[in-house]
Write an enzyme that holds these catalytic residues in place. Structure first.
Site: not given
Ligand code: FPP
Length: 249
Positions: A22, A69-70
């Site tokens: 996260d 949820e994403n």
């Molecule tokens: C959370 O940060 C992250 C995600 C929802 C996606 C994670 C994806 C990756 C690291 C890249 C692709 C992964 C692989 C395995 C190739 P957020 O966007 O919720 O951050 P925030 O809470 O600061 O908005």
């Protein structure tokens, strides 16, 4: 060698580490960059942590890459995440193979764009005989989805007369979860300072140690993983017993 790495007791490693990656968006914002830049940089952390976990001898690493949820995020961000996933899997297949790492997914892949699903299926097929560590990507995954799905599968078996209601126990239930062939994680890590589980592996983390760090995922490096493992190794896992009942190794 890292000082922290040297402190880790290799005989008491968690077999399975689960991570909620996260803080990509906030990290990007702190750099004055668009959110997608955070996800792209987050891939560097995925690579480093996967390699570090495998080198240590961790057997399963489960990363929360996309929750059900994403889909509610702006369409451009969803598309960028799916593209990133395809590109990363395609680019990393050889590295996974040379490191003897097996790729696996949990979640409803049928809802993913065709290209993403194909890339994943290809990656899973090409790495299926690897045995050093299993990298599990939770994609279009949520615990409630998984638990409802397991209940439906079991109910269908009861309906068909293949199973009696009285036979349903924890083992039967576990056998119908997406993680049926994966041991429960002993350690769950969440980055970015949020203190939530967010619908992740709810059944499986019943006895997991929880570790929260303020570090944003794009900044999360091998030393941060070692720190989490050391913290885990310094805790007493009682599983409902009292201290005196535990046999010291
Ligand atoms: C959370 O940060 C992250 C995600 C929802 C996606 C994670 C994806 C990756 C690291 C890249 C692709 C992964 C692989 C395995 C190739 P957020 O966007 O919720 O951050 P925030 O809470 O600061 O908005």
């Amino acid at each position: 060698m890292s000082v922290l790495l040297a402190e880790i007791d290799k005989n008491r490693l968690p077999k399975h580490i689960a991570i909620i990656m996260d803080g990509n968006g906030r990290w990007a914002k702190s750099q004055g960059m668009p959110r997608v830049f955070g996800h792209k940089t987050g891939v560097t952390s995925v690579r480093e942590i996967t390699e570090a976990a495998a080198q240590l001898g961790v057997e399963f690493l489960t990363l929360y890459a996309f929750s059900t949820e994403n889909w509610n995020r702006p369409p451009a961000e969803v598309t960028a995440l799916m593209t990133l996933l395809v590109e990363t899997i395609k680019r990393e297949i050889n590295t996974l193979n040379s490191n003897n790492i097996r790729l696996k997914t949990i979640g409803d892949l049928s809802q993913l764009p065709e290209r993403s699903r194909k890339a994943l299926e290809d990656g899973i097929e090409k790495t299926k005989n690897n045995s050093r560590m299993t990298l599990v990507l939770a994609l279009n995954y949520s615990s409630r989805w998984e638990i409802v799905r397991a209940s439906r599968l079991i109910a269908k078996k009861v309906e068909a007369g293949e199973l009696k209601a009285d036979q349903i126990d924890e083992d039967v239930f576990k056998a119908h979860l997406a993680t049926y062939d994966i041991p429960d994680p002993e350690l769950l890590i969440r980055t970015s300072g949020e203190l939530r589980i967010s619908n992740y592996l709810l059944w499986q983390i019943a006895y997991a140690e929880l570790y929260f760090t303020d570090v944003f995922w794009p900044d999360f490096r091998a030393d941060h993983l070692y720190k989490a493992i050391l913290d885990y190794q310094n805790r007493e896992r009682r599983f409902g017993k009292i201290s005196e009942q535990l046999v010291n190794p």
